[in-house]
Design a protein around this motif. Sequence first.
Motif, PDB file in Angstrom:
ATOM      1  N   MET A  88      -1.267 -35.267 -10.849  1.00 57.14           N
ATOM      2  CA  MET A  88      -2.682 -35.652 -11.327  1.00 57.14           C
ATOM      3  C   MET A  88      -3.019 -36.570 -10.011  1.00 57.14           C
ATOM      4  O   MET A  88      -4.271 -36.283  -9.723  1.00 57.14           O
ATOM      5  CB  MET A  88      -2.551 -36.836 -12.151  1.00 57.14           C
ATOM      6  N   ALA A  89      -2.432 -37.044  -9.075  1.00 53.80           N
ATOM      7  CA  ALA A  89      -2.914 -37.765  -8.174  1.00 53.80           C
ATOM      8  C   ALA A  89      -3.412 -36.836  -7.037  1.00 53.80           C
ATOM      9  O   ALA A  89      -4.048 -37.226  -6.152  1.00 53.80           O
ATOM     10  CB  ALA A  89      -1.952 -38.810  -7.426  1.00 53.80           C
ATOM     11  N   GLN A  90      -2.990 -35.594  -7.048  1.00 52.58           N
ATOM     12  CA  GLN A  90      -3.262 -34.466  -6.078  1.00 52.58           C
ATOM     13  C   GLN A  90      -4.389 -33.802  -6.602  1.00 52.58           C
ATOM     14  O   GLN A  90      -5.257 -33.137  -5.721  1.00 52.58           O
ATOM     15  CB  GLN A  90      -2.243 -33.830  -5.875  1.00 52.58           C
ATOM     16  N   CYS A  91      -4.730 -33.720  -8.135  1.00 49.37           N
ATOM     17  CA  CYS A  91      -5.623 -32.794  -8.439  1.00 49.37           C
ATOM     18  C   CYS A  91      -6.978 -33.460  -8.614  1.00 49.37           C
ATOM     19  O   CYS A  91      -7.223 -34.562  -8.529  1.00 49.37           O
ATOM     20  CB  CYS A  91      -4.975 -32.308  -9.564  1.00 49.37           C
ATOM     21  N   HIS A  92      -8.171 -32.472  -8.897  1.00 51.32           N
ATOM     22  CA  HIS A  92      -9.263 -32.967  -8.626  1.00 51.32           C
ATOM     23  C   HIS A  92      -9.920 -32.678 -10.178  1.00 51.32           C
ATOM     24  O   HIS A  92     -10.991 -33.339 -10.566  1.00 51.32           O
ATOM     25  CB  HIS A  92     -10.284 -32.252  -7.763  1.00 51.32           C
ATOM     26  N   LEU A  93      -9.218 -31.813 -10.942  1.00 51.21           N
ATOM     27  CA  LEU A  93      -9.900 -31.439 -12.304  1.00 51.21           C
ATOM     28  C   LEU A  93      -8.694 -31.285 -13.320  1.00 51.21           C
ATOM     29  O   LEU A  93      -7.727 -30.878 -12.793  1.00 51.21           O
ATOM     30  CB  LEU A  93     -10.638 -30.230 -12.383  1.00 51.21           C
ATOM     31  N   ILE A  94      -9.026 -31.560 -14.343  1.00 52.16           N
ATOM     32  CA  ILE A  94      -7.994 -31.677 -15.512  1.00 52.16           C
ATOM     33  C   ILE A  94      -8.720 -30.692 -16.691  1.00 52.16           C
ATOM     34  O   ILE A  94      -9.903 -30.997 -16.960  1.00 52.16           O
ATOM     35  CB  ILE A  94      -7.158 -32.770 -16.079  1.00 52.16           C
ATOM     36  N   ILE A  95      -8.286 -29.401 -16.940  1.00 49.64           N
ATOM     37  CA  ILE A  95      -8.761 -28.509 -17.854  1.00 49.64           C
ATOM     38  C   ILE A  95      -8.224 -28.334 -19.063  1.00 49.64           C
ATOM     39  O   ILE A  95      -6.911 -28.025 -19.137  1.00 49.64           O
ATOM     40  CB  ILE A  95      -9.004 -27.208 -17.211  1.00 49.64           C
ATOM     41  N   LEU A  96      -8.579 -28.527 -20.235  1.00 53.29           N
ATOM     42  CA  LEU A  96      -8.156 -28.946 -21.450  1.00 53.29           C
ATOM     43  C   LEU A  96      -8.955 -28.049 -22.609  1.00 53.29           C
ATOM     44  O   LEU A  96      -9.748 -28.726 -23.223  1.00 53.29           O
ATOM     45  CB  LEU A  96      -7.704 -30.075 -22.013  1.00 53.29           C
ATOM     46  N   PRO A  97      -8.940 -26.741 -22.752  1.00 56.07           N
ATOM     47  CA  PRO A  97      -9.728 -26.141 -23.744  1.00 56.07           C
ATOM     48  C   PRO A  97      -9.146 -25.934 -24.978  1.00 56.07           C
ATOM     49  O   PRO A  97      -9.161 -24.741 -25.871  1.00 56.07           O
ATOM     50  CB  PRO A  97     -10.206 -24.777 -22.740  1.00 56.07           C
ATOM     51  N   SER A  98      -8.825 -27.131 -25.729  1.00 58.91           N
ATOM     52  CA  SER A  98      -7.935 -27.175 -26.807  1.00 58.91           C
ATOM     53  C   SER A  98      -8.750 -26.616 -27.936  1.00 58.91           C
ATOM     54  O   SER A  98     -10.032 -26.917 -28.221  1.00 58.91           O
ATOM     55  CB  SER A  98      -7.497 -28.527 -26.982  1.00 58.91           C
ATOM     56  N   LYS A  99      -8.094 -26.492 -29.031  1.00 59.54           N
ATOM     57  CA  LYS A  99      -8.990 -25.944 -30.414  1.00 59.54           C
ATOM     58  C   LYS A  99      -8.809 -26.861 -31.341  1.00 59.54           C
ATOM     59  O   LYS A  99      -9.830 -27.013 -32.095  1.00 59.54           O
ATOM     60  CB  LYS A  99      -8.353 -24.735 -30.952  1.00 59.54           C
ATOM     61  N   SER A 100      -7.607 -27.838 -31.226  1.00 60.48           N
ATOM     62  CA  SER A 100      -7.613 -28.904 -31.965  1.00 60.48           C
ATOM     63  C   SER A 100      -6.819 -30.290 -31.565  1.00 60.48           C
ATOM     64  O   SER A 100      -5.887 -29.910 -30.702  1.00 60.48           O
ATOM     65  CB  SER A 100      -6.929 -28.652 -33.389  1.00 60.48           C
ATOM     66  N   GLU A 101      -7.608 -31.525 -31.681  1.00 57.44           N
ATOM     67  CA  GLU A 101      -7.139 -32.504 -31.263  1.00 57.44           C
ATOM     68  C   GLU A 101      -7.299 -33.722 -31.637  1.00 57.44           C
ATOM     69  O   GLU A 101      -8.239 -33.596 -32.567  1.00 57.44           O
ATOM     70  CB  GLU A 101      -7.738 -32.711 -29.582  1.00 57.44           C
ATOM     71  N   GLY A 102      -6.660 -34.881 -31.422  1.00 55.70           N
ATOM     72  CA  GLY A 102      -7.256 -36.234 -31.936  1.00 55.70           C
ATOM     73  C   GLY A 102      -8.221 -36.903 -30.500  1.00 55.70           C
ATOM     74  O   GLY A 102      -9.326 -36.477 -30.257  1.00 55.70           O
ATOM     75  N   PHE A 103      -7.524 -37.344 -29.986  1.00 62.27           N
ATOM     76  CA  PHE A 103      -7.865 -37.609 -28.393  1.00 62.27           C
ATOM     77  C   PHE A 103      -6.532 -37.741 -27.497  1.00 62.27           C
ATOM     78  O   PHE A 103      -5.955 -38.627 -27.571  1.00 62.27           O
ATOM     79  CB  PHE A 103      -8.718 -39.019 -28.077  1.00 62.27           C
ATOM     80  N   PRO A 104      -6.408 -36.532 -26.686  1.00 55.92           N
ATOM     81  CA  PRO A 104      -5.244 -36.614 -25.780  1.00 55.92           C
ATOM     82  C   PRO A 104      -5.168 -37.606 -24.702  1.00 55.92           C
ATOM     83  O   PRO A 104      -6.105 -37.980 -24.000  1.00 55.92           O
ATOM     84  CB  PRO A 104      -5.380 -35.073 -25.188  1.00 55.92           C
TER      85      PRO A 104
END
Length: 386
Positions: free
Chosen positions: A277-293
Amino acid sequence: MSKNLSKGTTFLMVTDTAMVFKEGKVYAFGPVVRELEVFHELFGAIEWIGFNRPDLLNDPVMQPVPDYVKCVLLKRSGGDTFLKKIGVLLQTPVMTWEILKRLRGKRVIHTRAPSSPAFIAAVLSFFFQEKIWWHKYAGNWGEEEPPFFYGLQRWWLSKAVWSKVTINGRWPGQPAHCLSFENPCLDEDERQEGIKALNKKCYEGALKVCFVGHLSEAKGADMLLEALIQYKGTRIESLHLIGNGPLRQQWQQKMESMPFEVHLHGYLDRVQVGQIMAQCHLIILPSKSEGFPKVIAEGANYGCIPVVSDISSIGQYIRHGENGFLLSPKRLEQGKLAEDLEHILKIRNLKPIALEAHSMATAFTFRHYHDKIKQEILIPAGMSTR
């Protein structure tokens, strides 16, 4: 008269959390193990009920449980098949007896739903209202048509006015005893590491992207794969997939045809996830169902701008275009994820958004969690704290 919490106060947790014996110690699901330090500060002694999961013996997500915690490992029950559901019914008397035995002498009981042990304890709470009950509902409280057992637990907790219930987000008609809480996942050292990582990143050129979670349709891994196949831009430098699942083989078959590097990491421990994560710029999570990840807050802490589905309580924390980007469930169903990503990736300077995302993650620190437990659960119940 208020009752002071001391080292003699035993805090009982009733969960279905994965546990396993390894080399004379108990290991348990890492994200929950991290919360134990907060509970130890508040209560002292801890007794923790969970599910025995020898199948996870060598899984990196399993972390050693501190010696100040007494663990009770129940036989695992539950599942999607008819026989497994029958198994829950057969195991219910055993679970009920094990929970009842451990209520004696306990002042504070914390449950984690939706789960079978938590529901049993929540029903028992009606008969022991002199105790302090704190139930956590980790599912989507605002879900219109939840699975039957989830819906049953949510209904019961909404009626359990003698207790406190903590939920993800804020909802219309939310009962007064149901409190909006954030899931903690960050300590103060990680906050400092996160801002350092963020400040080193340049958000104006090529970008590294990550996905953290189960490689399944429920988490949107299929839609992400299709979108990246369709994406014709050149701004993505690399993609890091952290996790395993049924769609891993599809990714392996398609990854070499993509015009950027794809890294299939599988499951990693927390430190390794933070390093990526320290290297990346975006986190993509196109989930269909979640609480709050939790990974949304964890990614935001390290400067990974959340690009996430606008479901459950996520939109109550992520403000589109300000501290992240929200993906419309309708557009995801229509296969428009590639278009949405292309629009986002046309924004040249994303750093102000990353800074706002890092600020949002403050609500998900263990210190914030500690203070909310004291102020909203313990003190209103007449208990003073150290």
